[in-house]
Design a protein around this motif. Structure first.
Motif, PDB file in Angstrom:
ATOM      1  N   PRO A 110       0.798  -1.079   0.291  1.00  0.00           N
ATOM      2  CA  PRO A 110       0.237   0.029   0.109  1.00  0.00           C
ATOM      3  C   PRO A 110       0.616   1.106  -0.029  1.00  0.00           C
ATOM      4  N   ASP A 162      -6.072   2.873  -0.713  1.00  0.00           N
ATOM      5  CA  ASP A 162      -5.768   0.903  -1.453  1.00  0.00           C
ATOM      6  C   ASP A 162      -5.179   0.681  -0.945  1.00  0.00           C
ATOM      7  N   ASN A 163      -4.818  -0.930  -1.182  1.00  0.00           N
ATOM      8  CA  ASN A 163      -3.441  -1.678  -1.193  1.00  0.00           C
ATOM      9  C   ASN A 163      -2.927  -1.716  -2.037  1.00  0.00           C
ATOM     10  N   ASN A 164      -3.153  -1.368  -2.940  1.00  0.00           N
ATOM     11  CA  ASN A 164      -2.075  -1.088  -3.964  1.00  0.00           C
ATOM     12  C   ASN A 164      -0.967  -0.397  -3.995  1.00  0.00           C
TER      13      ASN A 164
ATOM     14  N   TYR B 331      -4.485  -7.303  -8.373  1.00  0.00           N
ATOM     15  CA  TYR B 331      -5.167  -5.989  -7.496  1.00  0.00           C
ATOM     16  C   TYR B 331      -4.729  -6.903  -6.339  1.00  0.00           C
ATOM     17  N   ALA B 332      -4.743  -5.994  -5.203  1.00  0.00           N
ATOM     18  CA  ALA B 332      -5.001  -6.593  -3.872  1.00  0.00           C
ATOM     19  C   ALA B 332      -6.622  -5.648  -3.262  1.00  0.00           C
ATOM     20  N   PRO B 333      -7.406  -6.314  -2.710  1.00  0.00           N
ATOM     21  CA  PRO B 333      -8.664  -5.737  -1.990  1.00  0.00           C
ATOM     22  C   PRO B 333      -8.886  -5.135  -1.011  1.00  0.00           C
ATOM     23  N   ARG B 334      -9.402  -4.263  -0.681  1.00  0.00           N
ATOM     24  CA  ARG B 334      -9.307  -3.174   0.215  1.00  0.00           C
ATOM     25  C   ARG B 334      -9.695  -4.000   1.442  1.00  0.00           C
ATOM     26  N   VAL B 337      -6.978  -8.368   3.879  1.00  0.00           N
ATOM     27  CA  VAL B 337      -5.568  -8.038   3.839  1.00  0.00           C
ATOM     28  C   VAL B 337      -4.802  -8.810   5.127  1.00  0.00           C
ATOM     29  N   PHE B 339      -1.430  -7.519   6.714  1.00  0.00           N
ATOM     30  CA  PHE B 339       0.528  -7.791   7.011  1.00  0.00           C
ATOM     31  C   PHE B 339       1.029  -8.411   8.120  1.00  0.00           C
TER      32      PHE B 339
END
Lengths: 320, 339
Positions: A110, A162-164, B331-334, B337, B339
């Motif tokens: 992110p 956003d996570n990207n 793409y990673a979802p919101r 996820v 960490f």
């Protein structure tokens, strides 16, 4: 509603997200002092731990963001000038773009990358260069350019959450453009184009300062030609749905982009229209882009870059 | 600077010896599987130069962050850190049970174990490691970063930048240079003007340690442990240069040259006497660390572990998702996820 300049709308998005989430921080060169106003005085509120200056070490500067993002932080890495990110293209485009997908889509990255570009300030190639064409070919990145103060705040806010990895090259030509911006926090979609003016005769795609030019042309021609002006906002992935549904109505399209004519957004959209919607076209697609030469400094920019006259001429050509 | 010296405990020496034997057997298995066509991509054998990786990895916690050296594709470092190696062997065979769903070949990552690596871009390790160090310092829970690379990486601008920021910010990073004397064919003596690469770090005010005999896993560990301790206790970065020997060619199928001429037979003959397992076994015997029976047991256990990993990889199916299924994971979802 309250008015803000474009660059201050970016600043407000960063400030509000830093207040909301302590994992958000800014890293760059002279971001404490604020070479551009979007980080000006943030040091006073957030301190040196979260407004971080580095030496002129772009790879390690980007690395501070990339590595910490993999550890759950939400960095914003500011390259000052967008083209500076190109000095570490391997890191910013390839390694950052591939990280999540190539490693099994498990640990997201992110981070927000940003920097200024803009033709028309007589600064020549190094400072002026648009980079969205280059970066939109790096799979895994989002590449977005907001073109109004309202969009700038909503897009930066969404990009930080956003996570990207999101690359946001913003245009100096609209840096002081003023517009209505709500004081409260809000997000806009990162992957959707935005219809800025509805019309029925021709679709015109334009971003950044060129969006302002296109809207002026639309005003000027309003008695003769009804222009639908769309800001693409997302250059990767491209929102073809919005573009094609406009084309169904207008059957004509002009794609305006200050990026080079060859191999960029305009070329990709043209190819997709020909592949997916050839039968909708009543006229050849027209592209208004920078010619394939390094951007010269000085006064030549005025007649080399896209401008209202070139946009008008292309619109008249497809509507003839 | 206060010098921290360590004496390895018997338990620590046993751990090092065991990991060394495991690394040796896994490396040889990878070499032979590559020759049999059962590995995908390239393989850059670490044979001969495994003592540094074992010393770098053996005393890290799961929370510590490791960027392994690409030689041996990091197996040495990773198995020493204690991660499950089977999904990695499967990954290297392109199988669906691979640690990266069969997408990475040997450019893998084990994020849950804080292992990130490796890449074709030599010196890239310095880039994420700067951010890992920044995060580790701010996390303030004693986490450290083990940043491993070879002599070739010290020619890159990235290495200068990474060292510079780690020194400016006193980041908890151990910069670990496994100097085997070669970048593919190019000799370090020809490509660098100084006798020791660590002088580059000295110039940036980073404490340095040179391990002249990087074939001796115990000697390397004695240099690594104080550096880990310094980083963990807030003392900032250390640069370790371990001089080691590369027994094989740069990558399987390539020529093995010194500069542009084949390496001499004498060189191979001399090197083999400095095999790290041989060196460690001699020391272990001399110091009565193990009985011969215990040494034999360590070898047997390692062989069984290798056989299990090979079986796991061979028994796993090849991943063949559709283009649409893959695109859906770009793409990673919101939400959802970790960490």
């Amino acid at each position: 509603m309250r008015e803000l300049a474009y660059v201050n709308a970016i600043r407000e998005a960063i400030q509000q997200e830093m207040r909301r989430d302590e994992t958000v921080f800014v890293v760059g060169q002279d971001v404490r002092g604020g070479v551009y106003p979007h980080t000006l005085d943030l040091i006073e509120e957030f301190g040196e731990e979260r407004i971080v200056d580095t030496p002129i070490s772009e790879s390690a500067m980007h690395g501070t963001a990339f590595g910490s993002a993999l550890q759950g932080y939400r960095p914003i890495v500011d390259f000052m000038f967008a083209s500076t990110a190109m000095t570490v293209f391997t890191e910013t485009a390839i390694m950052t773009g591939q990280q999540y997908f190539l490693h099994g889509s498990k640990r997201p990255v992110p981070l927000v990358m940003t920097g200024a570009w803009g033709i028309g300030k007589r600064t020549a190639n190094d400072h002026a260069m648009p980079i969205h064409g280059y970066y939109s070919r790096a799979p895994g990145l989002r590449v977005v350019i907001p073109s109004t103060p309202y969009d700038a705040k909503g897009i930066f806010t969404a990009a930080i959450r956003d996570n990207n990895p999101v690359m946001i090259p913003w245009c100096t030509g609209i840096m002081m453009l003023k517009g209505d911006v709500p004081e409260e926090s809000y997000e806009l979609p990162l992957d959707k184009a935005s219809v800025k003016r509805a019309g029925s005769d021709v679709t015109v795609l334009a971003n950044s300062e060129q969006l302002q030019f296109a809207l002026k042309v639309a005003d000027k021609l309003s008695d003769e030609i009804s222009m639908e002006v769309i800001d693409p906002i997302s250059f990767s992935p491209i929102d073809m749905e919005t573009i094609l549904s406009s084309l169904e109505k207008t059957n004509r399209i002009v794609i305006v982009d200050e990026d080079w004519e060859s191999g960029g957004f305009a070329a990709t959209v043209s190819a997709r229209i020909v592949e997916q919607a050839f039968d909708l076209l009543d006229a050849p697609i027209q592209r208004v882009c920078f010619p394939n030469m390094p951007i010269p400094g000085g006064y030549m920019e005025d007649y080399l870059r896209p401008n209202p006259e070139k946009i008008e001429s292309a619109v008249r050509y497809v509507c003839a | 600077m206060t010098e921290i010296t360590v004496t390895l405990t018997k338990e620590q020496r046993i751990t090092l010896f065991r990991n060394l034997v495991r690394a040796d057997k896994f490396g040889k298995m990878m070499y032979s599987r590559m020759m049999q066509g059962k590995l995908i991509g390239f393989y850059h054998p670490a044979e001969g130069a495994i003592a540094p990786g074992v010393a770098a990895g053996s005393f890290l916690t799961n929370d510590d962050i490791l960027f392994p050296h690409h030689r041996g594709h990091g197996i040495t470092h990773m198995l020493s850190k204690g991660i499950d190696i089977e999904p990695y062997i499967a990954e290297h065979a392109g199988k669906s049970t691979g640690c990266c769903e069969g997408r990475a070949a040997w450019h893998y990552a084990y994020p849950d174990n804080n292992v990130f690596g490796t890449t074709a871009y030599i010196g890239h390790n310095f880039v994420p490691c700067t951010g890992f160090g920044w995060a580790a310092k701010r996390n303030n829970r004693g986490q450290i970063v083990m940043n491993c690379f070879g002599d070739g990486a010290m020619g890159t601008g990235r290495s200068h930048e990474g060292l510079l920021l780690s020194s400016n910010w006193q980041l908890p990073i151990v910069h670990f240079c496994e100097n085997n004397g070669f970048a593919i064919f190019a000799e370090v003596e020809e490509m660098h003007p100084t006798a020791h690469l660590s002088t580059i770090a000295e110039g940036l005010n980073i404490p340095t340690t040179i391990v002249e005999d990087g074939q001796d896993v115990f000697a390397v560990a004695e240099a690594v442990m104080p550096a880990i301790e310094r980083a963990r206790s807030g003392g900032g970065p250390t640069f370790i240069e371990a001089k080691c020997l590369r027994f094989k060619e740069h990558d399987i199928g390539n020529r093995d040259l010194r500069g542009w001429k084949p390496r001499e037979q004498d060189e191979y003959d001399a090197m083999l006497k400095r095999d790290p397992v041989l060196v460690a076994t001699e020391r272990a015997r001399a110091e009565s660390l193990f009985t011969d029976g215990e040494i034999e047991k360590i070898h047997e256990d390692a062989e069984q572990e290798v056989a299990r990993a090979v079986k796991f990889a061979d028994d796993s199916p090849v991943e063949s998702p559709t283009e649409a299924e893959l695109m859906a994971t770009l793409y990673a979802p919101r939400d959802g996820v970790s960490f």
